[in-house]
Every structure is written in structure tokens, then in C-alpha cells.
Design an enzyme around this catalytic site. Structure first.
Site, PDB file in Angstrom:
ATOM      1  N   ASP A 139      11.746  -6.282  -5.919  1.00  0.00           N
ATOM      2  CA  ASP A 139      11.830  -6.299  -7.377  1.00  0.00           C
ATOM      3  C   ASP A 139      13.240  -6.021  -7.862  1.00  0.00           C
ATOM      4  O   ASP A 139      13.666  -6.556  -8.886  1.00  0.00           O
ATOM      5  CB  ASP A 139      10.843  -5.286  -7.976  1.00  0.00           C
ATOM      6  CG  ASP A 139       9.447  -5.868  -8.042  1.00  0.00           C
ATOM      7  OD1 ASP A 139       9.317  -7.036  -8.463  1.00  0.00           O
ATOM      8  OD2 ASP A 139       8.487  -5.188  -7.628  1.00  0.00           O
TER       9      ASP A 139
ATOM     10  N   HIS B 164       4.047 -12.000  -3.335  1.00  0.00           N
ATOM     11  CA  HIS B 164       3.127 -11.141  -2.597  1.00  0.00           C
ATOM     12  C   HIS B 164       2.288 -11.924  -1.607  1.00  0.00           C
ATOM     13  O   HIS B 164       1.861 -11.391  -0.590  1.00  0.00           O
ATOM     14  CB  HIS B 164       2.309 -10.295  -3.567  1.00  0.00           C
ATOM     15  CG  HIS B 164       3.143  -9.188  -4.123  1.00  0.00           C
ATOM     16  ND1 HIS B 164       3.851  -9.310  -5.284  1.00  0.00           N
ATOM     17  CD2 HIS B 164       3.437  -7.967  -3.609  1.00  0.00           C
ATOM     18  CE1 HIS B 164       4.541  -8.201  -5.488  1.00  0.00           C
ATOM     19  NE2 HIS B 164       4.315  -7.376  -4.491  1.00  0.00           N
TER      20      HIS B 164
HETATM   21  C1  PEP Z   1       9.509  -4.087  -3.770  1.00  0.00           C
HETATM   22  O1  PEP Z   1       9.513  -4.453  -4.948  1.00  0.00           O
HETATM   23  O2  PEP Z   1      10.503  -4.220  -3.029  1.00  0.00           O
HETATM   24  C2  PEP Z   1       8.317  -3.485  -3.178  1.00  0.00           C
HETATM   25  C3  PEP Z   1       8.357  -2.949  -1.983  1.00  0.00           C
HETATM   26  O3  PEP Z   1       7.161  -3.524  -3.888  1.00  0.00           O
HETATM   27  P1  PEP Z   1       6.285  -4.839  -4.095  1.00  0.00           P
HETATM   28  O4  PEP Z   1       6.831  -5.884  -3.130  1.00  0.00           O
HETATM   29  O5  PEP Z   1       4.893  -4.492  -3.781  1.00  0.00           O
HETATM   30  O6  PEP Z   1       6.519  -5.195  -5.499  1.00  0.00           O
HETATM   31 MG    MG Z   2       7.960  -3.828  -6.270  1.00  0.00          MG
END
Ligand code: PEP
Ligand code: MG
Length: 591
Positions: A482, A215
Site C-alpha cells: 500500500d 490481493h
Molecule cells: C501491505 O499493504 O503491504 C500489506 C502487507 O497489507 P495488504 O497487502 O494486506 O494490504
Molecule cells: Mg496494506
């Protein structure tokens, strides 16, 4: 001496500047530039805090009981000596007057420099004095917190998360910034740390740890600031004030470059800027493929105010509002219904009538609510209490968020998105909470609007049972970050396994393809909102698989639009079918 450090390219572009090396624990101090006419008062503020600590320690010494151990007295002497060290005071003054750093920033910058000198000492006794220095600095910082700079107090907060004092430099930075660009070098930065620097105090970021879709990396991309993560040892090898080039395209950091290297990167930097300028011409061009297929390009945002950048980039809506950023770094003081309602309204208003997809809280794993939260308390935080699991474990907090979103929906088009669902029982509990939140608003007689309901498909189990999700939801959003993490068992924030994080793995592609196909067959909307959506090398494949909605950080939208304009879906579909059954799909993408 010039040398290069290799890491992961996470946010494109080239930054050239002087290094500001920080320990992540010191990120919590405010960082902003002052104006030249504020130098004297800022130096005075540092002096006052230091003097207050000297008084405090002297009082402690005086009041010390007679039978107190002698070491304690000696320790206070050491602290007093450090506090009165002229070289330290002089260096802090220089950071303030020459670089226009605020006092806290000046203090921690000098602390980093002196800490390193301590680390390099042969004498163990002297090496251990580093801890004393840190304690002294902590004391001064505490005093400064109590007497916050009038400059910082006067400036409006940047983020609705409230506790982002660094943000107070946002406007001052423009007036007071020094000419020299700065790049931040840290061992690790939390996503919340990154947000603190949204004010663009820094031209680039380097961290020693982190993966491409951590993140922290995502926030760097959304800020459109060149960044390299996973540059191991960067924070040890780079020294305070070194000249550094960050090549965010290649994932390389060049330290102490020669004039020839500097000139070369300066040239590349200008080329990148020209290319970006050229792309801005596409802003009003409708996003259509050569064979006339309409493709929706949406923005991912982290804060309500990000809507402006999304509109500027030509987004036709927000495909993912990561609301967890409203909740981070607040020391447990979470935003209530009213505060959240205002934040969601701000996002809607910012999007000028275009739809906004609001995802409910997704904290946990590499998005801790607070630094204090023990990150590795659980063996596998990514598999633990995260996202919807967190919300369902705290229904009062969850319904507070749902009520705020429902109320905001009375003022614009909102799509409500739930993260990380896997079980039918979770879906049912989630929808029951939503009904209860609506009921609570009914009882209070508060107006709310209709919302379309969506589920993130980001766990392989959800992708494999997508048809049952389609029975419950109006739309799906594929979270490839994810989905890749959980399909390949690769921690997305761990640079040691980053080479295995592969969006082109046949298993990942098959899951993505199946979800798109199932949603299209059911006549339901489907979007990709993971980083794959903004990855230019994936655009044609996703179009070929039938995807017509992409959500990404705003800085990437126009480049993806350019790919869309050059694509012909009728030709891409059969090719995508072949890629899907290939054992080595990546080779088929190569030009
Ligand atoms: C993902 O997992 O692709 C997503 C968009 O959510 P985050 O990156 O916030 O986990
Ligand atoms: Mg995600």
C-alpha cells in the site's frame, strides 16, 4: 496453433495443464473431484436436478394464466428444450465420468463451452439464446444447492470462513483426481475465490485483470501456485480444455504448445522443483548474515491453518495474519467472538509457541467482504472506507474482533497490528476501543492476555510522521504494497498501470528507509510485511537500510534466507546509503 499471452508474473514456478475457463460469477459453485466409484451417483445427482427443473417449468406452464403473454410460454418452451437436449446431458456426463468433476463443476464447464459457441453465432436471435441457457443452468445449480452432494457434505470444511464448499474437495481430490493437471483461467478472481482453491485442485492460475500486489496475486503466492495475472484477453483466447503452460517466473502463458516447447518447460519445471528441494536444507540453518547479524524471517498467513506451512518453511513466527479472510464470502454473516477466538487460537497453536502478529480486519478496496458488495460504487475504493477506517466505523464489530484476539492472547504470544492508520485521532480512537474491549472482558470476568501493539506504516502520511507513531506503539510493520500504491498513486490491482508500480522509486525507498531508521533509533521493532520482504532483489538493500525483520509468504522464506546467509551488513550499509540518494536506484541494484 501455439501462441503466447503476456501478463504479470505474480507467483513463481511453471504449471502445465489443461485449461478450465470460468466466468468469475460462476466461481461460487463447488469444485472438487469425485472418486471413480462415485461417478454414477454424481451423474444421477445432475439428472435429478435437471428433472426437477423440467417438472418445475412444466408446472409453471400449466399454471400460467390464460391472459399471460404468449412469449412467456414460448420462452419456457425454449428452456424445456435446452433442458432436454441430449448433447448437453451427454457432455455433462463426460465431464463427470472422464474428468471426475463434481456435477456443478461439470455443468458450468459445459456452460462455458456452449456460451462461446453462442457468442460466435451470426444469427442474433440464436446469440441471445445464451441468456436462456444461463438461466436454465442457474436453475439446475439452485436445485443442486438444495440437494448438496453427499460427498461434499461428508467432507470437513477447509477454511474457518465456513462458506467454502469447494474446500470440501480437499481430501477427495487426493483420492479422485484425474491424472491431468488443470489450470484455472478467469477474467477476474477475488481473493476469496482464490482461497476456495487452496485445496490445490488447480496447478496454476491465469487471470485477465489484476496487478502484482493485488490481493488475488498475494493469495496465489501464498498458495505457492504458479500464476500470471493481467493476461488480457486470456479468458477469451484460451478455450476450455486447451493445453496451457503458465510460466509464473516470466509472466507468460503459452497456449497449445508444440511437443518441443512442452519438453522444454517440463525440463524447467523439474529444475525449479530441484532448486526448491535444495533450499529445504536451509530450514534449520540460523538466519544470520556473514557478519553475524540476526535476521528474523516471519510468515504472512491468510488462514489459521496456514501456520503449518509457515513452520515447515522455517518461519520463526507470523509477521502478518490477514484476518479479513475469515470475514470474506459469508454474505454478511460475520464470525462472532467465539468463532474468531477459536481461529486465532488455532493460529497460535499451529505456530508452536512462536509469536503471531494478528492484524485487525482490512477489508475494502480489492478485498470486498462479499461479491455482492458494490465494488465500484465509490470512485476510489482504495481511498475509501477500508481497513481501520472500516473498523472504527463499526465499533461493535471492531471490539468483537479485539476481544477475540485478547482472549487468544492468554494462550500464546500475540502482537496486535492495526492497518492503515494515518491520523493521531485514529490512533487514539483505536486505542480507546482496545481499552473498552478489555473493560468488556473484565466485566464478563473472561481471561485475556497481554499484547504488544503495532501499527502498519502503509500510507505516506504515516511514514512521514513515524515519530509520533513510535510514541504510541511497541512495533511498526511497513506495508510496502500500500505504501507504494499510495505514494505513486497507482492502483495496485490495476494491470493497466502495473508498469508504474515501482518498489525502487526513490520516493518509496526514502520513506521505507526513514521508517526503519526512526524505529531503530527509538529501539523499537520494525518489520516489512509487504511483498517487498519476499522480493529477493530487495533483500540486500533492506538489510543495508538496517532492516532485521522480514515477513513474507512461507514459500519465499528459504530463498530469502539464502540471500541473508550470503550478505554482509557492514558492507551493505554504506552501499544502501548511496542507493538512497541515487536518482536511479534500480540501476544500482543491477549486478
Ligand atoms: C501491505 O499493504 O503491504 C500489506 C502487507 O497489507 P495488504 O497487502 O494486506 O494490504
Ligand atoms: Mg496494506
Amino acid at each position: 496453433m501455439t501462441f503466447a499471452i503476456h501478463g504479470l508474473a505474480v507467483s513463481r514456478g511453471i504449471a502445465i495443464g489443461r485449461a478450465v475457463v470460468v466466468a468469475s460469477s460462476r466461481m461460487e459453485v463447488v469444485h472438487y473431484f469425485i472418486r471413480p466409484d462415485q461417478v454414477e451417483s454424481e451423474i444421477q445427482r445432475a439428472r435429478t436436478a435437471r428433472n426437477a427443473v423440467i417438472d418445475e417449468l412444466r408446472r409453471l406452464q400449466e399454471e400460467m394464466p390464460k391472459d399471460a403473454p404468449g412469449e412467456l410460454d414460448a420462452l419456457l418452451d425454449v428452456h424445456l428444450m435446452l433442458l432436454q437436449d441430449q448433447a448437453l446431458a451427454e457432455a455433462i456426463r463426460n465431464w463427470i465420468s472422464e474428468r471426475l468433476y463434481n456435477a456443478e463443476w461439470a455443468l458450468t464447464t459445459q456452460l462455458e463451452i456452449v456460451s462461446r459457441q453462442f457468442d460466435e453465432m451470426d444469427d442474433e436471435y440464436l446469440r441471445e439464446r445464451k441468456a436462456d441457457l444461463e438461466q436454465v443452468v442457474e436453475r439446475i445449480l439452485r436445485h443442486m444447492k438444495g440437494a448438496a452432494s453427499p460427498i461434499a457434505q461428508a467432507a470437513p470444511p477447509l477454511a474457518p470462513t465456513g462458506a467454502t464448499p469447494a474446500a470440501s474437495g480437499q481430501q477427495l481430490q487426493l483420492e479422485g483426481a484425474t491424472e491431468t493437471p488443470l489450470v484455472l483461467v478467469a477474467q477476474d478472481l477475488s481473493p476469496a475465490d482464490m482461497l476456495q482453491f487452496k485445496s490445490k485442485v488447480f496447478a496454476g492460475f491465469i487471470t485477465a485483470v489484476g496487478g502484482k500486489t493485488s490481493h488475488t496475486a498475494i493469495v496465489a503466492r501464498s498458495m505457492d501456485i504458479p500464476a500470471v495475472v493481467g493476461a488480457r484477453a486470456a479468458s477469451q483466447l484460451i478455450r476450455q480444455d486447451d493445453w496451457v503452460i503458465i510460466d509464473g517466473n516470466e509472466g507468460v502463458v503459452i497456449v497449445d504448445p508444440t511437443p518441443i516447447i512442452l519438453a522444454e518447460y517440463g525440463f524447467r519445471q523439474r529444475q525449479t522443483e530441484l532448486e526448491r528441494e535444495r533450499l529445504t536444507r536451509l530450514r534449520y540453518t540460523p538466519s544470520l548474515t556473514m557478519d553475524g547479524q540476526k535476521v528474523e524471517l516471519l510468515a504472512n498467513i491468510e488462514q489459521p491453518s496456514d501456520g503449518a506451512a509457515a513452520v515447515r518453511a522455517g518461519a520463526v513466527g507470523v509477521g502478518l495474519f490477514r484476518t479479513e479472510f475469515l470475514f470474506m464470502g459469508r454474505s454478511g454473516n460475520l464470525p462472532g467472538e467465539e468463532e474468531q477466538y477459536r481461529a486465532y487460537r488455532e493460529a497460535i497453536d499451529g505456530m508452536q509457541g512462536m509469536p503471531v502478529t494478528i492484524r485487525t480486519l482490512d477489508v475494502g478496496a480489492d478485498k470486498p467482504l462479499d461479491k455482492a458488495q458494490p465494488k465500484d460504487y465509490y470512485l476510489n475504493p482504495a481511498l475509501g472506507l477500508r481497513a481501520i477506517r472500516w473498523s472504527l466505523a463499526d465499533p461493535v464489530m471492531f471490539r468483537t474482533q479485539l476481544r477475540a484476539i485478547l482472549r487468544a492472547a492468554a494462550h500464546g504470544q500475540i502482537k496486535l497490528l492495526f492497518p492503515m492508520l494515518a491520523h493521531r485521532s485514529e490512533i487514539e480512537q483505536t486505542l480507546a476501543q482496545l481499552r473498552q474491549a478489555q473493560h468488556e472482558l473484565d466485566v464478563r470476568g473472561v481471561a485475556y492476555g497481554p499484547v504488544k501493539l503495532g501499527a502498519m506504516i502503509e500510507i505516506p502520511a504515516a511514514a512521514l510522521t513515524v515519530r509520533s507513531f513510535l510514541q504510541y506503539f511497541d512495533f511498526l510493520s511497513i506495508g510496502t504494497n500500500d505504501l507504494i500504491q499510495y505514494t505513486l498513486a497507482i492502483d495496485r490491482a490495476d494491470e493497466t498501470v502495473a508498469h508504474l508500480y515501482d518498489p525502487m522509486h526513490p520516493a518509496v525507498l526514502r520513506l521505507v528507509a526513514e521508517v526503519i531508521a526512526a524505529a531503530n533509533a527509538a529501539g523499537k521493532e520494525v518489520c516489512v510485511c509487504g511483498e517487498m520482504a519476499g522480493d529477493l532483489s530487495m533483500t540486500r538493500l533492506l538489510l543495508g537500510l538496517g532492516l532485521r525483520s522480514f515477513s513474507m509468504h512461507p514459500a519465499q522464506i528459504l530463498a530469502v534466507k539464502q540471500e541473508v546467509l550470503r550478505s554482509d551488513c557492514s558492507k551493505l550499509a554504506p552501499w544502501a546509503g548511496e542507493v538512497l540518494v541515487s536518482e536511479c536506484p534500480a540501476q544500482m541494484l543491477a549486478p
